[in-house]
Design an enzyme around this catalytic site. Structure first.
Site, short mmCIF file in Angstrom:
data_model
loop_
_atom_site.label_atom_id
_atom_site.label_comp_id
_atom_site.label_asym_id
_atom_site.label_seq_id
_atom_site.Cartn_x
_atom_site.Cartn_y
_atom_site.Cartn_z
CD GLU A 1 -2.35 1.30 2.84
OE1 GLU A 1 -3.40 1.96 2.98
OE2 GLU A 1 -1.79 0.69 3.78
CE LYS B 1 -7.79 0.76 4.25
NZ LYS B 1 -6.73 1.50 4.98
CB CYS C 1 -4.07 -0.95 5.61
SG CYS C 1 -3.21 -0.24 7.05
#
Length: 642
Positions: free
Chosen positions: A377, A438, A489
């Site tokens: 990321e 995301k 994440c």
């Protein structure tokens, strides 16, 4: 359950049955009506209810009740002062406070980076004992105390964004232990209560992982058991089942302590003749009880706990599948802390350089040629679609390595007002293609609720000038010869996001931990990835900008792992799997079933207590009149019987 092995209970409260200690005399116990024999009656009753010294587990209850007592004088009752109550630890007593704090700290030690997972069992047992046998309101406060003692150290990595943020988030998380502890105090009055206390933990985590702002499911009990015999249970019922069984083992240990405590007094001899001036014999549940029942109950509880733990060893965790060679690139960042994002070009250049180094090693025959490469990321905080230099740097590195690369990049929305956190499939021939956005951006980090107000009150929030967009589709997409399931994440902490990515042959976690480097958070994230590997039967590739990057086998084994804040390359062969686990098939059903069971147990316990208060005959006072019922004492009696 072990509860059913106990002998039949005698009616009425008894100071010998409660594991947390004897019942001190209440101020109104020795009060007598003004008759000719009143002094003698008062003396007899007061003698009969004088408490014995508490010891062992019973000290908790003795301290609790001593803190709630009111002193009496000959002329009437005199309330204890506020300062005296504080010295005694309030209604709970300092002993229970100490147990709650010690249990919270012990539970923290079960999580990475300390990583002593078996300490979770005694920690949960102590929390249960601290919350059991007190009114729900008192347990709620003790829940907050224990929660704060747990979340403050386990979330210490948040201090990198500010000490106020760390303390604030930790205390907010501790608030979820308030209903958990209150519910535990209520359901421990029921038979087989370790089942209901364990279900209550699942309900707490279900709430904490959803509300508010999408929740924050960090530090779930399941994430402490990522390399223990309980880990394989994840393939059957996911993280909620592992949480349930972890709490069940702790509850069974608490149950064993409760039942074993009843052995502290020997049973009276049946033909013993009391002295003429002796106090009346005890008539509570412990009177005349053989030690066989409590001993058997404690033994059964311990055996059940051992069977739960050992049962996980019999659950298979398959690792077979078509082999595929993969590479994970960790480019590193220039320095620690929030300001590293200002050096966006340096971060991109580091990942480009590591990818070119991988290409050189492939050409030199030092490593096997991977079939796909994973970048982390934020490997490029420069939008490659608006920054020509960024596009050329990424495209050149991908062409050099010659295989598809999953590139983590920030991309502006068409109106330029918001940002997408993407994982982009970048092909060496055709360039950028499919991508995942995301779906669960971090509140107060990637988007700012109440922006107009908070930016004026807290200037640090001005570092989040634009909100991140929430993606609307899963991360399952084609990358080279296989299908991957991408999460970004802290999405790895959420059951739904990882479950939606499980159809991929391999799972990918792209993350950027530079802000929280060298704290507890990166190793905790790796632990979550290990559990997800077992839960879904997939190899997991973790790519982090600054570490910890890792390659995890489908059975949770660590194939490769990097250090933090160093450039790193990891190349390994992992299985591309297609079979589904039972956890994938059941989805969220185990979590909802256990949550409903917990709520049902609370309702049943409250209903049972209400019926007992309305149907139990009032005890007779020293003059033959009905004594005034004490609801708190009745609640304790209900608890003592279980």
């Amino acid at each position: 359950m072990a509860h059913d092995t106990l002998p039949e209970r005698q009616p009425g409260p008894g100071k010998g049955d409660d594991p947390a200690g004897p019942e001190p005399a209440r101020p109104d116990t020795g009060t007598a009506t003004a008759t000719t024999d009143a002094p003698e009656t008062a003396t007899t009753v007061a003698t009969a209810t004088t408490p014995a010294p508490a010891e062992g587990v019973g000290a908790i209850e003795a301290d609790l009740k001593a803190g709630a007592e009111e002193s009496t004088e000959q002329g009437g009752e005199v309330p204890v002062g506020r300062w005296a109550r504080i010295r005694r630890g309030g209604r709970a007593g300092w002993a229970r406070h100490a147990v709650a704090v010690a249990a919270g700290l012990l539970l923290w030690l079960a999580f990475p980076p300390v990583d002593l997972p078996y300490l979770a069992f005694p920690a949960l047992a102590l929390l249960t004992l601290a919350w059991r046998g007190v009114p729900a309101r008192t347990a709620a406060w003790l829940g907050f105390v224990g929660g704060a003692a747990f979340f403050l150290p386990v979330l210490e990595g948040i201090h990198k964004v500010g000490w106020d943020g760390w303390v604030g988030l930790s205390l907010v998380q501790a608030l979820y232990f308030i209903p958990l502890a209150a519910g535990t105090a209520v359901v421990t009055r029921l038979p087989a209560w370790p089942l209901w206390t364990a279900a209550a933990w699942v309900a707490e985590e279900a709430l904490r992982g959803r509300q508010p702002f999408g929740g924050f499911p960090w530090a779930r009990l399941a994430f402490s058991q990522t390399a223990t015999p309980l880990t394989p249970y994840a393939s059957l019922g996911g993280a909620p089942l592992v949480t349930f069984l972890t709490a069940l083992v702790g509850g069974l240990l608490a149950y064993a302590a409760v039942t074993a405590w009843r052995l502290r007094k020997p049973a009276p001899t049946p033909d013993a003749t009391p002295a003429p001036d002796a106090a009346p014999a005890e008539t509570g549940p412990a009177a005349g009880r053989s030690p066989r029942g409590p001993l058997l109950g404690a033994g059964v509880a311990v055996v059940l706990a051992a069977l739960v733990v050992g049962g996980g060893l019999a659950i298979p965790t398959p690792t077979g599948g078509r082999p595929v060679t993969v590479a994970v690139v960790q480019g590193n960042v220039p320095r620690l802390g929030l300001d590293f994002l200002g050096q966006r070009r340096a971060v991109l250049d580091n990942h480009v350089a590591e990818t070119r180094r991988l290409a050189e090693q492939i050409r030199a025959g030092k490593v096997a040629r991977p079939q796909l490469v994973i970048w982390p990321e934020n490997a490029s905080d420069l939008d490659p679609f608006t920054e020509p230099d960024a596009y050329q740097a990424i495209d050149g590195a991908v062409r050099d390595v010659g295989v598809p690369v999953l590139v983590g990049a920030l991309v502006d929305t068409p109106d330029g007002k918001r940002i997408e956190n993407r994982g982009i499939v970048w092909d060496p021939r055709t360039g950028p293609g499919n991508y995942y956005v995301k779906r669960h951006p971090v509140p107060f980090g990637e988007y700012l609720p109440f922006r107009d107000v908070l930016t004026k009150l807290i200037t640090r929030f001005q570092r989040v000038p634009r909100d991140f967009v929430k993606g609307d589709r899963t991360g399952v997409m084609k990358l080279g010869p296989i299908t991957i399931g991408d999460v970004i994440c802290f999405e790895v902490a959420y059951d739904k996001e990882t479950r939606d990515s499980a159809p991929g042959n391999v799972m990918v976690v792209q993350t950027n931990n530079a802000t929280y480097g060298e704290t507890s958070l990166p190793p905790q994230q790796i632990a979550m990835s290990r559990l997800r590997a077992v839960e879904h039967g997939r190899a997991v590739l973790v790519a982090a900008t600054s570490g910890i990057s890792a390659i995890v086998a489908p059975d949770g084994r660590m194939i490769a792992q990097s250090r933090e804040f160093v450039p790193a390359l990891q190349v390994a062969t992992v299985p591309a799997r297609t079979s589904r686990t039972m956890a994938d098939r059941l989805g969220a059903l185990p979590e909802w079933a256990l949550t409903i069971a917990a709520l049902g147990a609370v309702a049943a316990a409250l209903g049972l207590a209400r019926r007992r208060r309305t149907t139990t005959p009032l005890p007779q006072g020293p003059t033959g009149r009905d004594a005034v019922r004490d609801p708190a004492r009745t609640a304790r009696t209900d608890d003592e019987e279980n």
